[in-house]
Design a protein around this motif. Structure first.
Motif, PDB file in Angstrom:
ATOM      1  N   THR A 194     -51.164  34.690   7.555  1.00 30.05           N
ATOM      2  CA  THR A 194     -52.374  33.883   7.524  1.00 30.05           C
ATOM      3  C   THR A 194     -52.130  32.623   8.349  1.00 30.05           C
ATOM      4  N   ALA A 195     -52.955  31.614   8.168  1.00 33.34           N
ATOM      5  CA  ALA A 195     -52.838  30.397   8.971  1.00 33.34           C
ATOM      6  C   ALA A 195     -52.917  29.170   8.074  1.00 33.34           C
ATOM      7  N   LEU A 196     -52.335  28.092   8.554  1.00 31.92           N
ATOM      8  CA  LEU A 196     -52.351  26.793   7.886  1.00 31.92           C
ATOM      9  C   LEU A 196     -52.888  25.758   8.868  1.00 31.92           C
ATOM     10  N   GLN A 197     -53.558  24.738   8.325  1.00 33.12           N
ATOM     11  CA  GLN A 197     -54.176  23.732   9.179  1.00 33.12           C
ATOM     12  C   GLN A 197     -53.513  22.374   8.967  1.00 33.12           C
ATOM     13  N   GLY A 198     -52.982  21.817  10.062  1.00 32.19           N
ATOM     14  CA  GLY A 198     -52.217  20.587   9.977  1.00 32.19           C
ATOM     15  C   GLY A 198     -53.011  19.360   9.609  1.00 32.19           C
ATOM     16  N   TYR A 199     -54.344  19.408   9.754  1.00 33.86           N
ATOM     17  CA  TYR A 199     -55.110  18.207   9.426  1.00 33.86           C
ATOM     18  C   TYR A 199     -55.509  18.134   7.961  1.00 33.86           C
ATOM     19  N   LEU A 200     -55.296  19.217   7.208  1.00 37.91           N
ATOM     20  CA  LEU A 200     -55.679  19.195   5.797  1.00 37.91           C
ATOM     21  C   LEU A 200     -54.627  18.468   4.963  1.00 37.91           C
ATOM     22  N   ARG A 201     -55.083  17.647   4.042  1.00 32.78           N
ATOM     23  CA  ARG A 201     -54.180  16.898   3.169  1.00 32.78           C
ATOM     24  C   ARG A 201     -53.390  17.834   2.249  1.00 32.78           C
ATOM     25  N   ARG A 202     -53.964  18.984   1.934  1.00 31.86           N
ATOM     26  CA  ARG A 202     -53.356  19.903   0.988  1.00 31.86           C
ATOM     27  C   ARG A 202     -52.226  20.730   1.597  1.00 31.86           C
ATOM     28  N   THR A 203     -52.138  20.799   2.921  1.00 31.22           N
ATOM     29  CA  THR A 203     -51.251  21.763   3.560  1.00 31.22           C
ATOM     30  C   THR A 203     -49.781  21.612   3.182  1.00 31.22           C
ATOM     31  N   PRO A 204     -49.205  20.401   3.091  1.00 27.97           N
ATOM     32  CA  PRO A 204     -47.795  20.328   2.665  1.00 27.97           C
ATOM     33  C   PRO A 204     -47.558  20.974   1.307  1.00 27.97           C
ATOM     34  N   ASP A 205     -48.510  20.833   0.393  1.00 28.16           N
ATOM     35  CA  ASP A 205     -48.363  21.471  -0.921  1.00 28.16           C
ATOM     36  C   ASP A 205     -48.505  22.995  -0.808  1.00 28.16           C
ATOM     37  N   ASP A 206     -49.430  23.455   0.057  1.00 30.09           N
ATOM     38  CA  ASP A 206     -49.582  24.902   0.256  1.00 30.09           C
ATOM     39  C   ASP A 206     -48.311  25.508   0.832  1.00 30.09           C
ATOM     40  N   VAL A 207     -47.674  24.799   1.747  1.00 26.71           N
ATOM     41  CA  VAL A 207     -46.436  25.275   2.363  1.00 26.71           C
ATOM     42  C   VAL A 207     -45.390  25.584   1.291  1.00 26.71           C
ATOM     43  N   ALA A 226     -59.346  16.082   4.732  1.00 26.77           N
ATOM     44  CA  ALA A 226     -58.599  16.154   5.988  1.00 26.77           C
ATOM     45  C   ALA A 226     -58.266  14.768   6.530  1.00 26.77           C
ATOM     46  N   TRP A 227     -57.070  14.660   7.090  1.00 25.67           N
ATOM     47  CA  TRP A 227     -56.711  13.453   7.814  1.00 25.67           C
ATOM     48  C   TRP A 227     -57.589  13.344   9.046  1.00 25.67           C
ATOM     49  N   LYS A 228     -57.963  12.129   9.407  1.00 26.55           N
ATOM     50  CA  LYS A 228     -58.843  11.915  10.553  1.00 26.55           C
ATOM     51  C   LYS A 228     -58.139  11.250  11.726  1.00 26.55           C
ATOM     52  N   HIS A 229     -57.137  10.432  11.445  1.00 22.27           N
ATOM     53  CA  HIS A 229     -56.459   9.726  12.531  1.00 22.27           C
ATOM     54  C   HIS A 229     -55.523  10.692  13.265  1.00 22.27           C
ATOM     55  N   PRO A 230     -55.582  10.749  14.599  1.00 16.93           N
ATOM     56  CA  PRO A 230     -54.747  11.697  15.353  1.00 16.93           C
ATOM     57  C   PRO A 230     -53.257  11.597  15.029  1.00 16.93           C
ATOM     58  N   GLN A 231     -52.757  10.378  14.833  1.00 17.61           N
ATOM     59  CA  GLN A 231     -51.337  10.218  14.532  1.00 17.61           C
ATOM     60  C   GLN A 231     -51.005  10.793  13.155  1.00 17.61           C
ATOM     61  N   ASN A 243     -50.933  14.589  13.449  1.00 12.85           N
ATOM     62  CA  ASN A 243     -49.710  15.071  14.097  1.00 12.85           C
ATOM     63  C   ASN A 243     -48.492  14.956  13.193  1.00 12.85           C
ATOM     64  N   ARG A 244     -48.397  13.862  12.445  1.00 13.45           N
ATOM     65  CA  ARG A 244     -47.251  13.698  11.539  1.00 13.45           C
ATOM     66  C   ARG A 244     -47.294  14.734  10.419  1.00 13.45           C
ATOM     67  N   ASN A 245     -48.494  15.007   9.915  1.00 14.92           N
ATOM     68  CA  ASN A 245     -48.639  16.027   8.881  1.00 14.92           C
ATOM     69  C   ASN A 245     -48.239  17.399   9.439  1.00 14.92           C
ATOM     70  N   TYR A 246     -48.657  17.675  10.670  1.00  9.65           N
ATOM     71  CA  TYR A 246     -48.326  18.940  11.328  1.00  9.65           C
ATOM     72  C   TYR A 246     -46.812  19.101  11.452  1.00  9.65           C
ATOM     73  N   VAL A 247     -46.139  18.065  11.956  1.00  7.43           N
ATOM     74  CA  VAL A 247     -44.691  18.142  12.161  1.00  7.43           C
ATOM     75  C   VAL A 247     -43.958  18.292  10.833  1.00  7.43           C
ATOM     76  N   THR A 248     -44.401  17.561   9.820  1.00 11.93           N
ATOM     77  CA  THR A 248     -43.798  17.676   8.484  1.00 11.93           C
ATOM     78  C   THR A 248     -43.896  19.106   7.969  1.00 11.93           C
TER      79      THR A 248
END
Length: 302
Positions: free
Chosen positions: A152-165, A189-194, A197-202
């Motif tokens: 499946t897929a995960l979305q880096g801008y969602l606040r929930r994604t680290p917990d889903d991981v 969802a996070w709105k600020h680009p930085q 990106n930090r959520n994505y990398v984490t």
């Protein structure tokens, strides 16, 4: 964001269809499966894998869902017959999720079973927040029966994604990690680009550390840089991950990724229902429109 990009992002839903059609050229394989097959053959010759997707979503009848299922079965069999290095991406709403959840699950299960029979793979794409939990439930159920043949897929801008991981680390793990393109509330969802990106990398680092196979789906050079650093730090082999990109977007970065020895998969959509897909792509990446305008007016010529 430039003024041009801001205007595109705010007005794209009102742009006439013929204009969007011009912008969309190069980002969609064509209207038929034969178009997607030929493009996949061309990409395979360059050492690039693909995932084929028939455009269409948010259907209104289960007969439409059955039609898309049959299209999916045909795609899988065509990939096998043509010996393509490709798999299949599907959307739960395309298969009837919003109409009949269990019938939708049965349709997707039939596709995954066929993928297993043909030694292939189904990517269950992620959509907007209201259907995220159901999508993950389907993945959990199917990975128990068909490990190695569904992701499946995960979305880096969602606040929930680290917990889903972390929550989904208790079984077979295969994900496409993308930034996310659906319009979600700030609560979700996070709105600020930085921050995105930090959520994505984490999330990426945690996924790779816990042994997930990840399709690193991004055209953001800074994220490609971060991903390559994580891969180097974890001393991963190229068969433990792949990069993924959309068709027609930043082909120079595509070459850079390949030249560095990484595997790459291109998302190859086709079909008549191209308008919603194109609108989202332009909203996500208005620079596509800039490139198209330059082509229209010959501004790339010297």
């Amino acid at each position: 964001m430039s003024i041009f990009n801001y205007v595109v992002s705010k007005s794209i839903m009102y742009v006439p269809k013929p204009i969007i059609s011009h912008f969309a050229k190069g980002y969609i394989a064509g209207s038929t499966l034969a178009d997607a097959v030929q493009l996949t053959k061309d990409l395979n010759q360059q050492g690039i894998m693909t995932t084929i997707d028939i455009l269409g979503e948010f259907i209104t009848t289960m007969d439409q869902a059955v039609g898309f299922k049959n299209d999916g079965l045909n795609i899988l069999r065509t990939i096998d017959r043509e010996n393509l290095d490709a798999n299949l991406s599907i959307k739960p709403t395309q298969m009837g999720l919003l109409l009949d959840k269990e019938q939708c699950y049965g349709i997707i299960r039939e596709l995954v079973a066929e993928a297993k029979e043909l030694k292939n793979f189904i990517r269950i794409d992620i959509e907007d927040v209201p259907v995220t939990d159901d999508t993950f439930e389907f993945f959990r159920r199917l990975r128990e029966e068909f490990p190695g043949h569904v992701g499946t897929a995960l979305q880096g801008y969602l606040r929930r994604t680290p917990d889903d991981v972390v929550a989904m680390a208790d079984g077979y793990q295969n994900y496409r990690l993308c930034k996310g393109i659906y319009i979600e509330s700030r609560m979700d969802a996070w709105k600020h680009p930085q921050a995105i990106n930090r959520n994505y990398v984490t999330c990426l680092e945690q996924l790779l550390k816990q042994g997930a196979y990840v399709g690193i789906a991004t055209h953001d050079e800074s994220l490609v840089f971060e991903a390559m650093n994580i891969i180097r730090k974890l001393d991963l082999n190229p068969d433990q991950y792949e990069f993924q990109m959309l068709l027609g977007v930043d082909e120079e970065l595509r070459k850079i990724i390949l030249a560095a020895g990484h595997r790459l998969r291109i998302y190859v959509p086709y079909g008549e229902d191209w308008l919603p897909y194109s609108q989202r792509r332009l909203k996500e990446n208005p620079t596509i429109a800039q490139h198209a305008l330059k082509q229209i007016f010959g501004l790339n010529k010297h």
